[in-house]
Design a protein around this motif. Structure first.
Motif, short mmCIF file in Angstrom:
data_model
loop_
_atom_site.label_atom_id
_atom_site.label_comp_id
_atom_site.label_asym_id
_atom_site.label_seq_id
_atom_site.Cartn_x
_atom_site.Cartn_y
_atom_site.Cartn_z
N ARG A 141 0.78 -1.04 0.02
CA ARG A 141 -0.08 0.00 -0.05
C ARG A 141 0.79 1.30 0.07
O ARG A 141 0.46 2.18 -0.73
CB ARG A 141 -1.05 -0.04 1.44
CG ARG A 141 -1.79 1.26 1.37
CD ARG A 141 -2.91 1.04 2.48
NE ARG A 141 -3.33 -0.17 2.51
CZ ARG A 141 -4.18 -0.54 3.49
NH1 ARG A 141 -3.97 0.04 4.53
NH2 ARG A 141 -4.89 -1.56 3.56
N ASN A 142 1.86 1.14 0.65
CA ASN A 142 2.97 2.32 0.75
C ASN A 142 4.29 1.75 0.90
O ASN A 142 4.53 0.61 1.36
CB ASN A 142 2.17 3.43 1.69
CG ASN A 142 1.88 2.81 3.17
OD1 ASN A 142 2.65 1.82 3.61
ND2 ASN A 142 0.94 3.33 3.54
N PHE A 143 5.09 2.92 1.18
CA PHE A 143 6.62 2.31 1.46
C PHE A 143 6.57 1.86 3.14
O PHE A 143 7.42 0.85 3.32
CB PHE A 143 7.43 3.39 1.55
CG PHE A 143 8.36 3.58 0.25
CD1 PHE A 143 9.25 2.55 0.00
CD2 PHE A 143 7.92 4.60 -0.87
CE1 PHE A 143 9.91 2.60 -1.28
CE2 PHE A 143 8.63 4.35 -2.06
CZ PHE A 143 9.75 3.40 -2.39
N ASN A 144 5.61 2.23 3.96
CA ASN A 144 5.74 1.74 5.15
C ASN A 144 5.51 0.37 5.47
O ASN A 144 6.17 -0.59 6.08
CB ASN A 144 5.01 2.61 6.14
CG ASN A 144 5.71 3.81 6.64
OD1 ASN A 144 6.68 4.11 6.39
ND2 ASN A 144 4.72 5.25 6.89
N ALA A 145 4.70 0.13 4.52
CA ALA A 145 4.00 -1.43 4.55
C ALA A 145 5.13 -2.47 4.03
O ALA A 145 5.40 -3.44 4.52
CB ALA A 145 2.60 -1.67 3.77
N LEU A 146 5.67 -1.77 2.80
CA LEU A 146 6.91 -2.90 2.28
C LEU A 146 8.17 -2.93 3.43
O LEU A 146 8.71 -3.79 3.29
CB LEU A 146 7.46 -1.72 1.01
CG LEU A 146 8.40 -2.70 0.19
CD1 LEU A 146 7.86 -4.17 -0.20
CD2 LEU A 146 8.95 -1.90 -0.98
#
Lengths: 209, 188
Positions: A141-146
């Motif tokens: 969903r975003n960089f944080n999720a990755l």
């Protein structure tokens, strides 16, 4: 009246070679004894060899018969059955020891990945050398999720050398990525997965016959 | 005169008997017969050991539950029999809600099944692998849950099947395309 020692006691003359004749007689007797003894010994040896040969031939015939009987008692079909059972037991054990269960990996991925990260394609493989790999592509969903997914993989020791690549931000803010990693054999070992399946609430479908 | 001739004749006859009969017979037929008897003794000893081993093995085999022997034969059958296996896979897929589209034999790895032959046990064809294997490729469509159910069924199949390769391609509908490679084994 005593005779003087110079006067001979008999008028019969002594034979000139009486000692030589005695020696010749002794030598002839010893020679004869030796020859006859050798003859007797050799004759006894010949008799012994003859009868020993007969005894050996009889013994060999008896052992040949016993061996033929023992060979006749061997059933090739029984031997073949034992060999196949031995091979089946050994090979089955070896194959079961290397039996893989990728369902354990899917369960691990479900628990490791944040719900905001999903795979769009996934490739799991196991080489003949026993090395198992996971390669896939997905969207976070975003960089944080990755980053959370990357952190989860790095903490988990069962998924090794996890490399996230081809990272790109999409128009909607989501992040596409590719993943490659190697798998710990324990993660896909059948025994662990089987025990986990045995304890799960949902029984697996009936196995193949 | 005869005192000298007869012993000489006896000596010559003795020498003749020794070199014409005793020595050749001892080192020829008798030695060969003794060697054959020794070989027979070894063979008889091996036959005795074989009989004892056979009895022990028969007792050990009889101690195994026949049902377990049957399961073992199912685990590693005597023939490839991939057609029946494909039917079983179809049945499993149907039970799991999985739709199989295509099944094919993609390779024949007759020489390597990941099992080494038993070593040093005097079995026939020592060094050759007694297990044959082929790979089956199948493609399917289904939900993730159906795939999991199918995969679990394959892994716990009574006939040993190893999943060698899985490719999953996602979709937004929740129904995925799968390609799998299964390796099946049999005892040659």
């Amino acid at each position: 009246m005593a005779l003087p020692p110079t006067i001979p006691t008999s008028f019969v003359p002594h034979a000139a070679s009486s000692s030589a004749r005695r020696f010749r007689t002794d030598f002839t007797g010893a020679y004869g004894f030796f020859a006859y003894a050798i003859f007797a010994i050799v004759f006894a040896l010949a008799l012994g060899v003859f009868f020993y040969g007969r005894i050996l031939a009889s013994s060999k015939a008896a052992k040949d018969a016993a061996l033929a009987s023992a060979q006749a008692n061997i059933d090739p079909a029984t031997v073949e059955n034992f060999v196949r059972l031995h091979n089946r037991l050994n090979s089955g054990g070896s194959l079961l020891a290397g039996h893989t269960a990728f369902s354990g990996l899917f369960s691990a991925l479900e628990s490791l990945l944040p719900v905001s990260v999903r795979f769009t394609s996934l490739h799991l493989s196991r080489s003949d050398t026993g090395v198992s790999k996971i390669e896939g592509a997905g969207v976070a969903r975003n960089f944080n999720a990755l980053a959370a997914a990357s952190n989860a993989f790095s903490v988990d020791e069962r998924i090794k050398d996890a490399i996230f690549s081809n990272i790109s931000v999409n128009d909607d803010g989501s992040v596409s990525f590719a993943l490659s990693a190697t798998l710990d054999p324990k993660l896909i070992a059948f025994t662990l997965a089987a025990s986990a399946a045995d304890t799960s609430a949902t029984p697996p479908p009936a196995p193949l016959p | 005169m005869s005192d000298r001739v007869l012993p000489l004749v006896a000596l010559l006859v003795a020498v003749g008997i020794f070199f014409v009969y005793v020595n050749p017979t001892w080192s020829g037929p008798i030695a060969a017969t003794k060697e054959e008897i020794a070989l027979n003794d070894q063979a008889l000893k091996a036959a005795d050991q074989f009989a004892a081993q056979q009895n022990a093995l028969a007792a050990a085999r009889n101690a195994i539950d026949p049902a377990n022997l049957a399961r073992l034969s199912t685990l590693l059958p005597d023939s490839v029999d991939n057609v029946v296996l494909i039917l079983d896979l179809n049945a499993l897929a149907a039970r799991s809600g999985f739709s199989l589209a295509n099944i094919d034999v993609i390779s024949n790895t007759a020489g390597g099944a990941g099992v080494s032959a038993p070593q040093g046990q005097g079995l026939p064809a020592a060094g050759t692998n007694p297990v044959g294997s082929i790979d089956l490729s199948l493609s399917a469509v289904g939900t993730y849950a159906a795939m999991q159910a199918f995969l679990t069924g394959v892994e716990r199949s009574a006939r040993l099947l190893d999943v060698r390769d899985i490719v999953v391609r996602g979709s937004d509908t929740g129904v995925y395309n799968y390609q799998m490679v299964l390796r099946l084994y049999w005892l040659r």
